[in-house]
Scaffold this motif. Structure first.
Motif, short mmCIF file in Angstrom:
data_model
loop_
_atom_site.label_atom_id
_atom_site.label_comp_id
_atom_site.label_asym_id
_atom_site.label_seq_id
_atom_site.Cartn_x
_atom_site.Cartn_y
_atom_site.Cartn_z
N ARG A 126 0.84 -1.20 0.00
CA ARG A 126 0.00 0.00 0.00
C ARG A 126 0.88 1.25 0.00
O ARG A 126 0.60 2.23 -0.70
CB ARG A 126 -0.90 0.03 1.25
N GLU A 127 1.94 1.18 0.79
CA GLU A 127 2.84 2.33 0.91
C GLU A 127 3.60 2.54 -0.41
O GLU A 127 3.79 3.68 -0.85
CB GLU A 127 3.79 2.08 2.08
N TYR A 185 1.10 4.11 -2.85
CA TYR A 185 0.88 5.53 -2.60
C TYR A 185 2.05 6.36 -3.11
O TYR A 185 1.88 7.35 -3.83
CB TYR A 185 0.66 5.79 -1.10
N GLN A 210 2.48 6.51 -6.92
CA GLN A 210 1.45 7.25 -7.67
C GLN A 210 1.42 8.73 -7.29
O GLN A 210 0.60 9.48 -7.84
CB GLN A 210 0.08 6.60 -7.47
N ALA A 211 2.29 9.12 -6.36
CA ALA A 211 2.29 10.53 -5.97
C ALA A 211 2.71 11.38 -7.16
O ALA A 211 3.51 10.97 -7.99
CB ALA A 211 3.24 10.74 -4.80
#
Lengths: 144, 481
Positions: free
Chosen positions: A73-74, A77, A80-81
């Motif tokens: 998940r990290e 994230y 996709q930043a």
């Protein structure tokens, strides 16, 4: 989308994408899972490692499976930043309820980098880590 | 699927009787043909798994567009007791308040057909689609974004993106009460800052079409629909903002489930008691995402109206482009339903399902109340979409719910394989549909044969009586991510 050889492969899930992850240790499992995820998001071969940007990551979880999902998940994230093109993820330490590591990449450059998919999330659906004759194996479903 | 007992109730319903840890039975709406395809599919296991959750009321329901999701099946409806039940972020999904709105015009097909290319190009130019598409003029400060989260569609209308009467024609009036921006992380705010007024990728779209067939004259009149009328469907949700909210609260709920001793057949079904701090935190954030999505579809609607004016040179007062209705596909909210003769306060989760309230219900806008709530069921981009109306039977059987779309039959990779060597854009053009997409791969993944024919799905809900057919729409032009 390319296949990750012995490290990971993708399986069909009606509306989403499944990832089969393999590794000799929890550390490899986390790193190979990250590689599979990053390859869905961006053409990692075109991301350079010079001029590197590094993002440090620390996750916890109630067990190994939860740590794996939270790590991915990290990675998702961070990768996709806005403004970031990720190349790979490295695990620095991992235990049954935590993992630390870093995600390496460079500033996103639309001339060189291609965003592939917008992934909604790494799900907890049916996730399990199993010990096979040739190492560890995990299956994770990603919502696309 | 081995070992899961299933029995036929009637021509359009199948029951998964209580077995194992199930607290209630499962009921699947399908005809023999759709159900045959479901046998052996993990979607039925997922209907069973949802039936195991604490406080579930009545049955774990699946609509005929059911397919294998993660945790809850897509096409699932589950109601929980408002005191003893649970809230599950997985029962709403990542794209919180993904939904559809239908816009009707005063234009006839023959007035627009020859200009479809320029209209689609104008839509494509003004509505950002695909990964990373944004409108530079719509970047929100944190303070402004929090207003979006509290006010929903009204935020957009107050700033000139739409008309006051749009708000009456949105589920919940375009704003869910109880949104709590304090429960939203900086990450979610950051992701949401630049995505208002954008479509995103995957199955989201804007589609210009026309009314090809009318089944129910009275309801069509109430919805102001007529044959050959130009219509527009907008399908998008809460974008990265909603994904982030769901993602973070799922992770917390995994821990909360362990804390409250809830046994989960699948970790993605993680949940917490409705009155727990974890559930309240999720609901406060989820409502923010619901409102973000309402505002998003409202802004996109404004861009649609602008594109019509620019491409066709027809002023808005002439083209009208009134909102028919806006429905949510992925949502959880408190509703009152009759269960076994008693009115009960429930928490209804709809994941890939649509609210379909029947005639006379006070939450149906007054102008539609005599015929039932408008329900919009988009199909694939080559065939058709349907307008339905809610029924009393849905109130009695499905907590006022019906299907939400066609449902995939091919996985994305299988669709890509089937599309190899073909140009989907040209194939659609030959069928009279002009399509533009940000990415060629999207058209392959989303090609018509990747989906069930939505007519088959709609026939089941119509014949089962949980909604009724009002009109069929045919696509003419589509933009995708």
């Amino acid at each position: 989308m390319r296949e990750g050889g012995a490290k990971y492969s993708y399986f069909d899930h009606t509306a989403d994408v499944g990832i089969d992850i393999r590794g000799a240790s929890d550390r490899e499992l986390l790193e190979n899972g990250a590689a599979a995820l990053l390859d869905l998001i961006v053409d990692t071969e075109r991301v350079r490692v010079d001029g590197t940007r590094t993002v440090s990551v620390r996750v916890d979880g109630i067990d190994r499976e939860d740590v794996l999902v939270n790590w991915l998940r990290e990675v998702l994230y961070t990768a996709q930043a806005e403004g970031f093109a990720a190349k790979s993820a490295r695990v620095t330490s991992v235990g049954p309820t935590f993992a630390t590591g870093e995600i390496v990449g460079e500033a996103f450059d639309s001339a060189r980098h291609e965003r592939r998919e917008e992934l909604k999330g790494v799900t907890h659906h049916g996730v399990r880590i199993e010990q096979g004759p040739d190492g560890l194996h995990a299956r994770v479903v990603v919502d696309v | 699927m081995a070992g899961l007992a299933v029995e036929k109730i009637d021509d359009y319903r199948y029951r998964i009787p209580k077995q194992g840890a199930m607290r209630v039975p499962g009921i699947v709406y399908a005809d023999a043909r759709l159900f045959e395809k479901l046998r052996g599919d993990q979607a039925l296991d997922q209907v069973r798994n949802v039936a195991c959750l604490p406080g579930i009321v009545g049955a774990s329901l699946a609509m005929p567009d059911i397919h294998w999701g993660y945790g809850f099946p897509i096409g699932g409806v589950a109601a929980f007791d408002a005191d003893d039940g649970v809230v599950s972020p997985g029962g709403v999904g990542y794209d919180i308040n993904c939904g559809v709105r239908l816009i009707r015009s005063s234009l006839r097909r023959d007035q627009v057909a020859s200009q479809m290319r320029s209209l689609v190009k104008a839509l494509f130019a003004s509505i950002p689609a695909g990964v990373g598409g944004t409108r530079a003029d719509l970047r929100l400060s944190v303070a402004e974004e929090k207003k979006v989260l509290l006010e929903g569609a009204a935020y957009a209308v107050a700033r000139g993106y739409g008309r006051a009467d749009d708000l009456e024609r949105i589920e919940e009036g375009g704003r869910l009460a109880g949104a709590d921006p304090e429960q939203v992380s900086d990450r979610a705010l950051e992701r949401g800052a630049s995505q208002l007024g954008t479509l995103g990728s995957g199955n989201h779209f804007v589609e210009v079409g026309y009314v090809a067939e009318i089944y129910d004259e009275e309801a069509a009149r109430a919805f102001d629909l007529f044959r050959d009328q130009i219509t527009v469907i907008v399908h998008t949700g809460s974008r990265g903002f909603g994904y982030q909210v769901c993602d973070e609260h799922l992770a917390r709920m995994v821990k909360a489930s362990a804390k409250y001793g809830i046994t989960l057949p699948d970790r993605q079904l993680c949940c917490a008691p409705i009155r727990s701090p974890e559930a309240e935190a999720y609901l406060g954030a989820m409502r923010c995402a619901v409102n973000y999505a309402f505002a998003n579809r409202q802004v996109v609607t404004h861009f649609v109206r602008e594109a019509f004016e620019r491409a066709l040179g027809i002023p808005p007062e002439e083209s009208r482009l009134d909102l028919v209705y806006d429905v949510c596909h992925n949502i959880a909210k408190p509703e009152t339903h009759r269960v076994g003769g008693d009115l009960r306060r429930l928490f209804v989760h709809r994941k890939g399902a649509t609210r379909a309230f029947g005639p006379g219900h006070p939450l149906v806008p007054e102008r539609y109340r005599a015929v039932g709530q408008p329900v919009l069921i988009p199909g694939d981009m080559g065939r058709h979409s349907f307008v339905l109306a809610g029924t009393e039977k849905a109130m009695l059987e499905t907590f006022g719910s019906t299907c939400h779309g066609a449902g995939r039959v091919l996985s994305r990779t299988a669709a890509m394989r089937a599309a190899r060597g073909r140009t989907i854009q040209n194939e659609l053009r030959d069928q009279g549909v002009f399509v533009m997409a940000e990415k060629a791969g999207t058209l392959a993944e989303e090609m018509p044969e990747a989906y069930k024919d939505v007519a088959d799905v709609v026939d089941v809900v119509h014949r089962a009586g949980i909604s009724r057919k009002v009109a069929r729409l045919r696509p003419l032009g589509v933009i995708k991510g």
